[in-house]
Design a protein around this motif. Structure first.
Motif, PDB file in Angstrom:
ATOM      1  N   ARG A  50       0.813  -1.221   0.000  1.00  0.00           N
ATOM      2  CA  ARG A  50       0.000   0.000   0.000  1.00  0.00           C
ATOM      3  C   ARG A  50       0.838   1.258   0.000  1.00  0.00           C
ATOM      4  N   ASP A  51       1.945   1.243   0.746  1.00  0.00           N
ATOM      5  CA  ASP A  51       2.748   2.441   0.946  1.00  0.00           C
ATOM      6  C   ASP A  51       4.179   2.212   0.456  1.00  0.00           C
ATOM      7  N   ASP A  52       4.848   3.284   0.098  1.00  0.00           N
ATOM      8  CA  ASP A  52       6.290   3.217  -0.176  1.00  0.00           C
ATOM      9  C   ASP A  52       7.030   3.311   1.153  1.00  0.00           C
ATOM     10  N   VAL A  53       6.980   2.225   1.911  1.00  0.00           N
ATOM     11  CA  VAL A  53       7.538   2.233   3.267  1.00  0.00           C
ATOM     12  C   VAL A  53       9.012   2.615   3.245  1.00  0.00           C
ATOM     13  N   TRP A  54       9.735   2.144   2.277  1.00  0.00           N
ATOM     14  CA  TRP A  54      11.179   2.364   2.217  1.00  0.00           C
ATOM     15  C   TRP A  54      11.550   3.810   1.944  1.00  0.00           C
ATOM     16  N   LYS A  55      10.564   4.648   1.560  1.00  0.00           N
ATOM     17  CA  LYS A  55      10.835   6.063   1.341  1.00  0.00           C
ATOM     18  C   LYS A  55      10.531   6.919   2.567  1.00  0.00           C
ATOM     19  N   ASP A  56      10.001   6.328   3.612  1.00  0.00           N
ATOM     20  CA  ASP A  56       9.610   7.084   4.803  1.00  0.00           C
ATOM     21  C   ASP A  56      10.845   7.688   5.464  1.00  0.00           C
ATOM     22  N   GLU A  57      10.887   9.013   5.572  1.00  0.00           N
ATOM     23  CA  GLU A  57      12.084   9.695   6.059  1.00  0.00           C
ATOM     24  C   GLU A  57      12.367   9.371   7.520  1.00  0.00           C
ATOM     25  N   LYS A  58      11.341   9.260   8.318  1.00  0.00           N
ATOM     26  CA  LYS A  58      11.563   8.962   9.732  1.00  0.00           C
ATOM     27  C   LYS A  58      12.139   7.557   9.898  1.00  0.00           C
ATOM     28  N   LEU A  59      11.581   6.591   9.189  1.00  0.00           N
ATOM     29  CA  LEU A  59      12.130   5.238   9.259  1.00  0.00           C
ATOM     30  C   LEU A  59      13.577   5.211   8.796  1.00  0.00           C
ATOM     31  N   ARG A  60      13.871   5.937   7.743  1.00  0.00           N
ATOM     32  CA  ARG A  60      15.240   5.958   7.224  1.00  0.00           C
ATOM     33  C   ARG A  60      16.221   6.485   8.263  1.00  0.00           C
ATOM     34  N   SER A  61      15.753   7.400   9.089  1.00  0.00           N
ATOM     35  CA  SER A  61      16.668   7.992  10.067  1.00  0.00           C
ATOM     36  C   SER A  61      16.900   7.085  11.269  1.00  0.00           C
ATOM     37  N   TRP A  62      16.029   6.077  11.455  1.00  0.00           N
ATOM     38  CA  TRP A  62      16.139   5.235  12.641  1.00  0.00           C
ATOM     39  C   TRP A  62      16.555   3.804  12.363  1.00  0.00           C
ATOM     40  N   LEU A  63      16.404   3.342  11.144  1.00  0.00           N
ATOM     41  CA  LEU A  63      16.738   1.947  10.842  1.00  0.00           C
ATOM     42  C   LEU A  63      17.962   1.858   9.943  1.00  0.00           C
ATOM     43  N   PRO A  64      18.882   0.935  10.212  1.00  0.00           N
ATOM     44  CA  PRO A  64      19.910   0.636   9.219  1.00  0.00           C
ATOM     45  C   PRO A  64      19.231   0.234   7.905  1.00  0.00           C
TER      46      PRO A  64
ATOM     47  N   ASP B 123      23.395   5.593  10.561  1.00  0.00           N
ATOM     48  CA  ASP B 123      22.871   6.486   9.522  1.00  0.00           C
ATOM     49  C   ASP B 123      23.874   6.580   8.380  1.00  0.00           C
ATOM     50  N   GLN B 124      23.547   5.980   7.247  1.00  0.00           N
ATOM     51  CA  GLN B 124      24.444   5.930   6.090  1.00  0.00           C
ATOM     52  C   GLN B 124      23.707   6.472   4.867  1.00  0.00           C
ATOM     53  N   PRO B 125      23.712   7.794   4.657  1.00  0.00           N
ATOM     54  CA  PRO B 125      22.942   8.379   3.542  1.00  0.00           C
ATOM     55  C   PRO B 125      23.326   7.810   2.181  1.00  0.00           C
ATOM     56  N   GLY B 126      24.585   7.430   2.019  1.00  0.00           N
ATOM     57  CA  GLY B 126      25.003   6.903   0.727  1.00  0.00           C
ATOM     58  C   GLY B 126      24.258   5.656   0.313  1.00  0.00           C
ATOM     59  N   ALA B 127      23.835   4.864   1.305  1.00  0.00           N
ATOM     60  CA  ALA B 127      23.119   3.633   0.987  1.00  0.00           C
ATOM     61  C   ALA B 127      21.714   3.906   0.470  1.00  0.00           C
ATOM     62  N   LEU B 128      21.207   5.125   0.664  1.00  0.00           N
ATOM     63  CA  LEU B 128      19.832   5.447   0.302  1.00  0.00           C
ATOM     64  C   LEU B 128      19.730   6.199  -1.016  1.00  0.00           C
TER      65      LEU B 128
END
Length: 410
Positions: A239-253, A397-402
């Motif tokens: 249903r959702d683009d979960v992997w694009k959620d900014e908050k999740l990205r900041s908290w999960l490897p 937090d590894q921005p390069g991986a995203l």
């Protein structure tokens, strides 16, 4: 703010909350003498902190604790102020819980059964072949810090009864790995206080719901995992683009969020059983039983909200919030301390930017999360009050991986 107390005061459309020494000192019409720190919440909604009763979030550290740990912090960032792990490694969960209590780690307060009462499989085999053996294992877990026992698929009824008796003698709750209705009924008849996971078929008929309700049983469906059909967590992946959620990205490897949520299976909505599971839960509650959240560690943080939203399909928004907080407190025997906004209880609450009674998915709109009276930003977990303190370094937090782009192959 609007106060959804889940207590005798019900919903207070405009009121205040006063916190003193980590506890709630006033709810509703509160006099302020000018000496307090005031956080303005006009137009916002305040609900009790969430209690996640099937939260496996002590796995990655295996006893090696770092100053900041994403597995613990993400739960608090998503509004879980109390958690319970019904199957864990004692050397992982109890040191972690103690580090949270001392302030060395940031996360929800944590409870657990420690090692499960398991037979013949798993990381620690338990020869539960008598009441004395059950008491020996139960005492060891209790001395680690366990508040309950977990019957993990013990094969005989006599073993099940020994575990229940050990719980009675030592004052420990007893939960179990549930599945089919006959097994769940037998466990409740033999003195277990709860079971985990959805009944393996739907619908739940009236006689079963009435028995479980009148027995005061606690049902933890863990909607997101297992059950009678496709795993319901996958409904939200499609249903959702979960992997694009900014908050999740900041908290999960990134490896814990991106691979399985980007490569998702698409199914008809009718492949998912959560509406029927939720109806069974609602029927048990109607007859006097209880229901609790259980995100299972499937997708740390956000899955707790998925559990609330799926429960709301049958219970409505306020009923789902009761399952999210009040019933969980009852399960732990802590209903005098947490679960509702009442004077004297611990100051565990969430300040939301939107009203979950109008749309239950507004539970995710957390401006501030408050645990033990300490106010933190709902996105960053920076401490807002009493000390303005940043959360600290996020080693994961590894921005390069995203980065999303195209890479030529020649």
């Amino acid at each position: 703010a609007r106060l959804v107390t889940l207590g005798p005061s019900g919903v207070i459309e405009t009121g205040s909350i006063v916190i003193e020494d980590g506890r709630i000192a006033c709810v509703g019409s509160c006099a302020l003498d000018g000496d307090e720190t005031v956080l303005e919440a006009d137009g916002l909604t305040i609900v009790p902190g969430f209690v996640d009763l099937h939260a496996h979030h002590h796995r990655e550290n295996v006893g090696v604790l770092r100053p900041r740990d994403p597995e613990q912090a993400i739960y608090l960032a998503y509004g879980v102020t109390t958690s319970f792990n019904p199957y864990s490694w004692a050397h992982g969960v109890f040191p972690t819980a103690e580090a949270v209590e001392t302030g060395e780690l940031i996360g929800p307060r944590m409870f657990s059964v420690g090692d499960p009462m398991e037979y013949g499989t798993g990381f620690r085999k338990q020869p539960i072949e008598s009441l004395d053996e059950a008491l020996r294992v139960a005492r060891r877990n209790r001395d680690w810090g366990a508040i309950g026992l977990k019957d993990y698929v013990l094969p005989t009824r006599s073993q099940r009864q020994w575990v229940s008796e050990a719980g009675r003698q030592l004052g420990l709750l007893v939960t179990a790995e549930g599945s089919h209705l006959n097994g769940n009924l037998g466990m409740i008849m033999d003195g277990h206080t709860a079971w985990e996971h959805s009944i393996s078929y739907v619908p739940l008929r009236e006689d079963g719901a009435r028995f479980l309700g009148e027995a005061g049983a606690v049902y933890s469906p863990t909607f997101v995992v297992g059950g009678p059909a496709s795993w319901d967590e996958e409904y939200f992946y499609q249903r959702d683009d979960v992997w694009k959620d900014e908050k999740l990205r900041s908290w999960l490897p990134w490896r814990e969020s991106m691979p399985h949520t980007r490569r998702r299976t698409l199914r008809p909505e009718s492949d998912y059983a959560y509406p029927l599971v939720a109806e069974g839960l609602a029927d048990i509650i109607k007859h006097g039983g209880f229901g609790v959240l259980g995100s299972h560690g499937q997708h740390h943080g956000i899955a707790t909200h998925w559990e609330i939203w799926m429960a709301a399909s049958a219970l409505g928004p306020e009923g789902a919030l009761e399952v999210a907080s009040l019933h969980g407190a009852k399960y732990l025997g802590l209903e005098q301390e947490i679960g509702s906004l009442e004077v004297g209880k611990l100051a565990d609450l969430l300040v939301l930017d939107a009203n979950p009674l109008e749309d239950i998915e507004n539970t995710k709109a957390i401006r501030w999360v408050v645990k033990d009276g300490i106010v933190r930003d709902g996105i960053t977990l920076d401490e807002v009050w009493p000390q303005a303190t940043p959360f600290g370094f996020r080693f994961w937090d590894q921005p390069g991986a995203l980065i999303q782009d195209s890479v030529p192959i020649e």
